[in-house]
Motif scaffolding. Structure first.
Motif, PDB file in Angstrom:
ATOM      1  N   ALA A  16       0.755  -1.108  -0.078  1.00 34.11           N
ATOM      2  CA  ALA A  16      -0.134   0.117  -0.043  1.00 34.11           C
ATOM      3  C   ALA A  16       0.928   1.187   0.109  1.00 34.11           C
ATOM      4  CB  ALA A  16      -0.995   0.014   1.233  1.00 34.11           C
ATOM      5  N   ASN A  17       2.183   1.157   0.582  1.00 30.87           N
ATOM      6  CA  ASN A  17       2.920   2.456   0.586  1.00 30.87           C
ATOM      7  C   ASN A  17       3.535   2.456  -0.644  1.00 30.87           C
ATOM      8  OD1 ASN A  17       4.912   0.460   0.672  1.00 30.87           O
ATOM      9  ND2 ASN A  17       5.307   0.821   3.124  1.00 30.87           N
ATOM     10  N   GLY A  18       3.380   1.602  -1.593  1.00 29.54           N
ATOM     11  CA  GLY A  18       4.190   2.001  -2.877  1.00 29.54           C
ATOM     12  C   GLY A  18       5.372   1.099  -3.158  1.00 29.54           C
ATOM     13  N   LEU A  19       6.069   0.232  -2.073  1.00 29.56           N
ATOM     14  CA  LEU A  19       7.139  -0.528  -2.356  1.00 29.56           C
ATOM     15  C   LEU A  19       6.638  -1.579  -3.017  1.00 29.56           C
ATOM     16  CD1 LEU A  19       9.877  -1.359  -1.396  1.00 29.56           C
ATOM     17  CD2 LEU A  19       8.831  -2.551   0.248  1.00 29.56           C
ATOM     18  N   ARG A  20       7.331  -1.802  -4.043  1.00 29.02           N
ATOM     19  CA  ARG A  20       7.183  -3.088  -5.022  1.00 29.02           C
ATOM     20  C   ARG A  20       8.020  -4.178  -4.666  1.00 29.02           C
ATOM     21  NH1 ARG A  20       7.971  -2.691 -11.637  1.00 29.02           N
ATOM     22  NH2 ARG A  20       7.122  -4.989 -12.123  1.00 29.02           N
ATOM     23  N   LEU A 110      18.089  -6.047   6.142  1.00 28.49           N
ATOM     24  CA  LEU A 110      18.276  -5.233   5.064  1.00 28.49           C
ATOM     25  C   LEU A 110      17.125  -4.096   5.286  1.00 28.49           C
ATOM     26  CD1 LEU A 110      19.216  -7.344   2.095  1.00 28.49           C
ATOM     27  CD2 LEU A 110      20.558  -5.590   2.822  1.00 28.49           C
ATOM     28  N   ALA A 111      15.848  -4.723   5.613  1.00 26.11           N
ATOM     29  CA  ALA A 111      14.572  -3.784   5.732  1.00 26.11           C
ATOM     30  C   ALA A 111      15.040  -2.660   6.838  1.00 26.11           C
ATOM     31  CB  ALA A 111      13.550  -4.446   5.913  1.00 26.11           C
ATOM     32  N   ASP A 112      15.675  -3.340   8.012  1.00 21.89           N
ATOM     33  CA  ASP A 112      16.007  -2.660   9.110  1.00 21.89           C
ATOM     34  C   ASP A 112      16.987  -1.368   8.617  1.00 21.89           C
ATOM     35  OD1 ASP A 112      15.986  -1.521  12.020  1.00 21.89           O
ATOM     36  OD2 ASP A 112      17.788  -2.580  12.310  1.00 21.89           O
ATOM     37  N   ASP A 181      17.559  14.829   2.388  1.00 18.03           N
ATOM     38  CA  ASP A 181      17.417  14.263   0.959  1.00 18.03           C
ATOM     39  C   ASP A 181      17.042  12.804   0.994  1.00 18.03           C
ATOM     40  OD1 ASP A 181      17.516  15.165  -1.354  1.00 18.03           O
ATOM     41  OD2 ASP A 181      19.673  14.286  -1.738  1.00 18.03           O
ATOM     42  N   PHE A 182      17.346  11.952   2.374  1.00 14.97           N
ATOM     43  CA  PHE A 182      17.532  10.729   2.390  1.00 14.97           C
ATOM     44  C   PHE A 182      15.668  10.100   2.274  1.00 14.97           C
ATOM     45  CE2 PHE A 182      16.957   7.271   5.816  1.00 14.97           C
ATOM     46  CZ  PHE A 182      16.803   6.307   5.178  1.00 14.97           C
ATOM     47  N   ARG A 183      14.947  10.835   2.991  1.00 14.97           N
ATOM     48  CA  ARG A 183      13.660  10.633   3.157  1.00 14.97           C
ATOM     49  C   ARG A 183      12.769  10.606   1.879  1.00 14.97           C
ATOM     50  NH1 ARG A 183      14.565  12.246   8.403  1.00 14.97           N
ATOM     51  NH2 ARG A 183      14.881  14.584   8.070  1.00 14.97           N
ATOM     52  N   ARG A 184      13.438  11.573   1.060  1.00 14.59           N
ATOM     53  CA  ARG A 184      12.676  11.594  -0.357  1.00 14.59           C
ATOM     54  C   ARG A 184      13.115  10.466  -0.991  1.00 14.59           C
ATOM     55  NH1 ARG A 184      14.766  13.557  -4.694  1.00 14.59           N
ATOM     56  NH2 ARG A 184      16.538  14.466  -3.886  1.00 14.59           N
ATOM     57  N   ARG A 185      14.525  10.254  -1.232  1.00 15.16           N
ATOM     58  CA  ARG A 185      15.248   9.259  -2.088  1.00 15.16           C
ATOM     59  C   ARG A 185      14.692   7.884  -1.742  1.00 15.16           C
ATOM     60  NH1 ARG A 185      21.468  11.068  -3.095  1.00 15.16           N
ATOM     61  NH2 ARG A 185      21.076  11.915  -5.128  1.00 15.16           N
ATOM     62  N   TYR A 186      14.617   7.636  -0.336  1.00 17.77           N
ATOM     63  CA  TYR A 186      14.416   6.130  -0.015  1.00 17.77           C
ATOM     64  C   TYR A 186      12.778   6.055   0.285  1.00 17.77           C
ATOM     65  CZ  TYR A 186      19.318   4.914  -0.194  1.00 17.77           C
ATOM     66  OH  TYR A 186      20.480   4.601  -0.817  1.00 17.77           O
ATOM     67  N   ALA A 187      12.055   6.873  -0.492  1.00 21.67           N
ATOM     68  CA  ALA A 187      10.740   6.559  -0.420  1.00 21.67           C
ATOM     69  C   ALA A 187      10.083   5.285  -0.829  1.00 21.67           C
ATOM     70  CB  ALA A 187       9.979   7.800  -1.054  1.00 21.67           C
ATOM     71  N   PRO A 188       9.279   4.800  -0.238  1.00 23.94           N
ATOM     72  CA  PRO A 188       8.981   3.046  -0.670  1.00 23.94           C
ATOM     73  C   PRO A 188       8.568   3.116  -2.033  1.00 23.94           C
ATOM     74  CG  PRO A 188       7.532   4.078   1.073  1.00 23.94           C
ATOM     75  CD  PRO A 188       8.541   5.002   1.021  1.00 23.94           C
ATOM     76  N   GLY A 189       7.697   4.068  -2.529  1.00 26.95           N
ATOM     77  CA  GLY A 189       7.425   4.015  -3.997  1.00 26.95           C
ATOM     78  C   GLY A 189       8.490   4.341  -4.769  1.00 26.95           C
ATOM     79  N   ASN A 190       9.857   4.871  -4.349  1.00 26.29           N
ATOM     80  CA  ASN A 190      11.155   4.725  -5.053  1.00 26.29           C
ATOM     81  C   ASN A 190      12.103   3.366  -5.102  1.00 26.29           C
ATOM     82  OD1 ASN A 190      12.323   6.354  -7.233  1.00 26.29           O
ATOM     83  ND2 ASN A 190      13.763   6.990  -5.721  1.00 26.29           N
ATOM     84  N   MET A 191      11.488   2.639  -4.473  1.00 27.83           N
ATOM     85  CA  MET A 191      12.071   1.355  -4.227  1.00 27.83           C
ATOM     86  C   MET A 191      11.408  -0.152  -4.704  1.00 27.83           C
ATOM     87  SD  MET A 191      13.174   2.560  -0.316  1.00 27.83           S
ATOM     88  CE  MET A 191      14.256   1.035   0.070  1.00 27.83           C
ATOM     89  N   TRP A 215       6.185   1.456   6.563  1.00 23.28           N
ATOM     90  CA  TRP A 215       6.893   2.705   5.873  1.00 23.28           C
ATOM     91  C   TRP A 215       6.139   3.858   5.346  1.00 23.28           C
ATOM     92  CZ3 TRP A 215      11.402   0.000   2.637  1.00 23.28           C
ATOM     93  CH2 TRP A 215      12.389  -0.712   3.542  1.00 23.28           C
ATOM     94  N   GLN A 216       6.428   5.093   5.608  1.00 21.99           N
ATOM     95  CA  GLN A 216       5.641   5.940   5.164  1.00 21.99           C
ATOM     96  C   GLN A 216       5.718   6.660   3.628  1.00 21.99           C
ATOM     97  OE1 GLN A 216       2.828   7.243   6.815  1.00 21.99           O
ATOM     98  NE2 GLN A 216       3.358   5.585   8.014  1.00 21.99           N
ATOM     99  N   PRO A 217       4.707   6.701   2.876  1.00 19.72           N
ATOM    100  CA  PRO A 217       5.147   6.995   1.536  1.00 19.72           C
ATOM    101  C   PRO A 217       5.309   8.602   1.527  1.00 19.72           C
ATOM    102  CG  PRO A 217       2.673   6.599   1.949  1.00 19.72           C
ATOM    103  CD  PRO A 217       3.300   6.271   3.106  1.00 19.72           C
ATOM    104  N   ALA A 218       6.163   8.714   0.293  1.00 15.63           N
ATOM    105  CA  ALA A 218       6.850  10.188   0.333  1.00 15.63           C
ATOM    106  C   ALA A 218       6.998  10.250  -1.292  1.00 15.63           C
ATOM    107  CB  ALA A 218       8.015  10.307   0.982  1.00 15.63           C
ATOM    108  N   ASP A 219       7.118  11.682  -1.730  1.00 15.90           N
ATOM    109  CA  ASP A 219       7.295  12.011  -3.008  1.00 15.90           C
ATOM    110  C   ASP A 219       8.611  11.926  -3.423  1.00 15.90           C
ATOM    111  OD1 ASP A 219       7.361  12.926  -5.508  1.00 15.90           O
ATOM    112  OD2 ASP A 219       6.227  14.907  -5.097  1.00 15.90           O
ATOM    113  N   PRO A 220       9.126  11.141  -4.354  1.00 16.42           N
ATOM    114  CA  PRO A 220      10.611  11.157  -4.503  1.00 16.42           C
ATOM    115  C   PRO A 220      11.066  12.322  -5.155  1.00 16.42           C
ATOM    116  CG  PRO A 220       9.310   9.613  -5.852  1.00 16.42           C
ATOM    117  CD  PRO A 220       8.358   9.934  -5.068  1.00 16.42           C
TER     118      PRO A 220
END
Lengths: 416, 419
Positions: A16-20, A110-112, A181-191, A215-220
């Motif tokens: 649901a948070n966008g992580l594929r 790895l998830a941690d 920057d990290f929070r944006r780049r490592y957004a679940p939808g970007n992973m 994990w909270q979604p964010a705009d990458p």
């Protein structure tokens, strides 16, 4: 959740948070591998923070809300993992290869790490490590020349700076800015999470959900604009090297372009195993190494011809590379040359299919550029489609007989 | 499941080990010949590298391109490597092409033409590669350390020396090939989707009558003992970093201490929790690369420590490297030993998924032990190692015979730090 098709080895799911997530079942494997692909690399670094993506990758090993760096390192080694991470211009990948029974532990660790605290107290020590890595890279002719090629051939673009950054940007890197920057780049939808091995995909996905579901979604944020390759030449005289690196680049097909596989084949015919460069340049005694490769990104591609030679041989090597390019453009490839590419790919695909770790690296390419995993058969079919007509179309669309961009790095100020 | 490995000496004299793995999609072949650069005449150093370059450039039936095309026609990956004691010829193919893979290797090994032009180019390329070594400080440091620390002939480098290369001619390659390339001097390992008897038949046919002139050679195991000469030397080089490599006596592969040494190296450098990575990189940020490894010729062994660092960090890096080895005697923990063992065992098992790695491991076993060692037997030896074993190993092997080189802009001001 899993694929409906029972014949596919892949199970895919998006949280649901966008992580594929993509899981490949390999029934004959005794080991298993998994990893997180993060769709960010040095081309996403702000210019004044060149090297941030790579520095960030180092910091991801330095601490989480649950573990110190020592506990992370010990946890990897206690499960007998073969693990690492790398950063390229357009992605970062963290992975571990373990005995099958340790896969769940590996996923948890790895998830941690993917939710690192980037501990401020470790930042200065790691800055020194990255500066040492830059110094080591600067002593290596091939990597020095490769970075110089991008710097000169794609100026003003996001590909222009080295993955490691420059000493100056690393020296001034700010931890808090990196963290923002990290929070944006490592957004679940970007992973993308990837796993391969003799595993139960449903169990893997359930475990993944429990580890990453919160994990909270964010705009990458927006990606970087496509770069452009300019024509011309550039020299970098570096007295500490004995050999001269010669690199000649031409625009080529991006990774998902219909002619990308043909671009790979053309590079192999020119400068791969048993190639024209090998017989007509190396085996003429002009240099110890000469080759050609297709360097590709989602929106950009290069054909790069290269050689490491004695400084006085630069002209002869360049002339030979241009002559071989001309001959390929004019006469096309011999049937046996294209057949060689297909035959070797068949064996390499069989080899990749043996070990989950190798498959994982292949899946990264597929997911990152093609948006979906491909079976070995699908990959082979793409290679089998390469023929004379496609090669001709490729060489027409992406000519290799024009000026291109030429760089020389070494003790000689060449090209003049 | 216990592995069934077939081990036999063929009538032609070749020693063969086969690990059938019926469900694998590939077959790997790994041939080793006692013809490496330790066997070169002293006046022809670099000969093996030249031979390695030239041997695929023409045979009785093929010219160089024809031979390579023949390998490509079956999609075989193949490579050669001129090692210190063994020259290596390895290939990987789909199971249906195994017979042809062996046939082409036999063609190359038994009937090389050594065309005059190809030999000249091979000498020239080796000379250029030797010159290019200056651009590879890590390999250059290894070469200089071994030249300084190892006794002849193990002190040689594969690329030879500039003056010895200059004198190498086609006839020298032919002499070396005649002297060393015979079936009794060959070890071969096969792993993958092939039956043992079928693989043996294919290799027997391929190397029948390739016994050479010396019948006594069958079963003989030429080998070299490693003697170390202590001392330190700095080699100035314009670079951003200084490379340091040091070595001290270690265990031979056949020594009962060998698994203990493997565990000791695992404690030092088995992963990111290893002592060297922890103390040199993670705590002090002195390096990007640091490592520990062992080097085993057929008889003897040496433990190596290495790092590359900017000159201002060199003294501290070296002191930490040596200090960490010494500290093991005092405060090695049970957890560290267990972790090192887990890493070694897991690596052995995960690599087991790679057919080519299995063949390579078998060939190593034939070289070091004269027989294939089942994976479980090796794992059992490693798993039996205790903290006390490591301490005893370190006490039996004091680091007073220590050799080191540095290559870079600055060396150690006061020589090697003493433990």
């Amino acid at each position: 959740m899993p694929d409906e098709s029972t014949s596919s080895p892949f199970t895919q799911h998006t949280l649901a948070n966008g992580l594929r997530a993509v899981v490949e079942v390999m029934p004959d494997a005794d080991s298993a591998a998994c990893g997180f692909l993060v769709r960010t690399g040095s081309r996403d670094d702000p210019p004044d923070m060149a090297g941030a993506a790579h520095f960030l990758e180092h910091m991801m090993f330095k601490g989480t809300p649950r573990r110190t760096w020592e506990q992370i390192n010990i946890a990897f080694d206690e499960m007998g993992s073969f693990y690492n991470a790398y950063t390229s211009r357009d992605r970062t990948f963290y992975h571990g290869w373990v005995p099958r029974t340790a896969l769940e532990q590996q996923m948890e660790l790895l998830a941690d790490m993917m939710r690192s605290t980037l501990p401020p107290e470790e930042f200065e020590t790691e800055r020194n490590v990255v500066l040492e890595e830059i110094a080591m890279s600067n002593d290596e002719l091939s990597s020095f020349a490769y970075d110089f090629l991008y710097e000169q051939a794609c100026p003003g673009s996001s590909l222009a700076w080295p993955v490691l950054g420059w000493e100056s940007t690393i020296a001034h890197m700010d931890r808090d800015r990196m963290a923002a920057d990290f929070r944006r780049r490592y957004a679940p939808g970007n992973m993308v999470f990837l796993a391969a091995g003799d595993v139960d995909p449903d169990a893997v996905l359930r475990h993944l959900e429990s580890l990453t579901g919160d994990w909270q979604p964010a705009d990458p944020g927006p990606g970087s604009p496509p770069p452009a390759l300019r024509s011309g030449r550039a020299a970098r005289k570096v007295d500490r090297f004995h050999q001269q690196a010669v690199m000649l680049a031409f625009a080529s097909a991006p990774a998902a372009h219909p002619l990308a596989e043909t671009a790979e084949a053309a590079a192999a015919v020119l400068g791969g195993h048993n190639s024209r460069f090998y017989w007509n340049i190396v085996q003429k005694g002009l240099c110890t190494r000469a080759g050609c490769f297709h360097d590709d990104y989602a929106d950009f591609g290069l054909t790069v011809m290269y050689a490491l030679c004695e400084p006085e041989n630069c002209e002869a090597v360049l002339e030979a590379m241009r002559r071989e390019a001309e001959n390929l453009a004019r006469g096309g490839a011999e049937p046996k040359e294209l057949q060689r590419v297909r035959n070797l790919r068949r064996t390499s695909l069989a080899s990749e299919s043996e070990a989950p770790y190798y498959r994982l690296n292949q899946l990264v390419e597929d997911l990152h550029y093609h948006g979906a995993p491909r079976t070995g058969a699908a990959r082979l079919a793409a290679v089998d489609e390469v023929n004379d007509a496609r090669l001709e179309a490729f060489l027409r669309a992406f000519p290799i007989t024009q000026e291109g961009f030429l760089v020389g790095v070494g003790p000689r100020a060449w090209p003049e | 499941m216990r592995e069934i490995i077939d081990h036999r000496r063929l009538d032609c004299g070749l020693e063969l080990a086969v690990l059938p793995m019926p469900r694998r999609p590939l077959v790997a072949l790994d041939i080793r010949i006692y013809a490496g650069f330790a066997f070169e005449p002293p006046a022809r150093l670099g000969l093996c590298h030249v031979l390695d370059e030239a041997i695929s450039k023409g045979t009785a039936r093929y010219n160089g391109r024809g031979l390579n095309d023949a390998f490509d026609a079956i999609g075989a990956a193949h490579w050669t490597h001129p090692g210190r004691e063994l020259m290596r010829f390895a290939g990987l193919c789909l199971p249906e092409h195994f017979g042809r893979l062996v046939e082409l290797h036999a063609e190359m090994i038994r009937t090389p033409a050594f065309p005059e032009d190809a030999c000249r180019v091979a000498v020239e390329l080796t000379r250029q590669a030797l010159d290019a070594l200056a651009d590879d400080p890590g390999e250059l440091a290894r070469k200089l350390l071994h030249r300084r620390a190892y006794a002849p002939p193990l002190n040689r480098h594969v690329l030879g020396e500039i003056d010895t290369l200059a004198g190498i001619r086609r006839e020298h390659l032919v002499d070396h090939w005649r002297r060393c390339f015979t079936a009794p001097r060959m070890l071969a390992a096969v792993a993958g989707a092939v039956e043992a008897s079928s693989a043996a038949d294919v290799l027997e046919r391929a190397f029948e009558g390739f016994a050479g002139d010396d019948p006594a050679a069958k079963g003989a195991r030429p080998g070299f003992t490693l003697d170390l000469r202590p001392g330190y030397e700095h080699y100035p080089k314009d670079a951003e970093q200084t490379h340091v490599i040091m070595c001290f006596p270690g265990a031979a592969a056949t020594d009962p201490d060998f698994p203990v040494e493997q565990v000791t190296l695992g404690v030092l450098d088995g992963g990111m929790s290893g002592r060297l990575f922890t103390e040199v990189r993670e705590k002090q940020g002195l390096v990007y690369w640091v490592g520990a490894w062992s080097d085993q010729p057929s008889r003897g062994g040496a433990v190596h420590l290495g790092a590359s660092t900017t000159p201002e960090n060199l003294e501290r890096t070296c002191a930490t490297l040596l200090g960490e080895v010494d500290r093991l005697e005092r405060d090695l923990s049970e957890a560290e030993v267990r972790r090192a063992i887990t890493g070694i065992v897991a690596r052995a098992r995960t690599r087991g998924d790679v057919t080519q790695a299995r063949a390579s491991r078998l060939a190593d076993d034939l070289f070091f032990y004269g027989r294939p060692i089942p994976l479980e037997e090796k794992i059992a030896r490693v798993e039996a190692v205790t903290v006390e074993d490591v301490r005893a190993y370190l006490l039996r092997r004091p680091r007073d015979v220590l050799a080191a080189v540095t290559v870079g802009p600055a060396g150690l001001k006061n020589g090697l730090p003493r433990p």
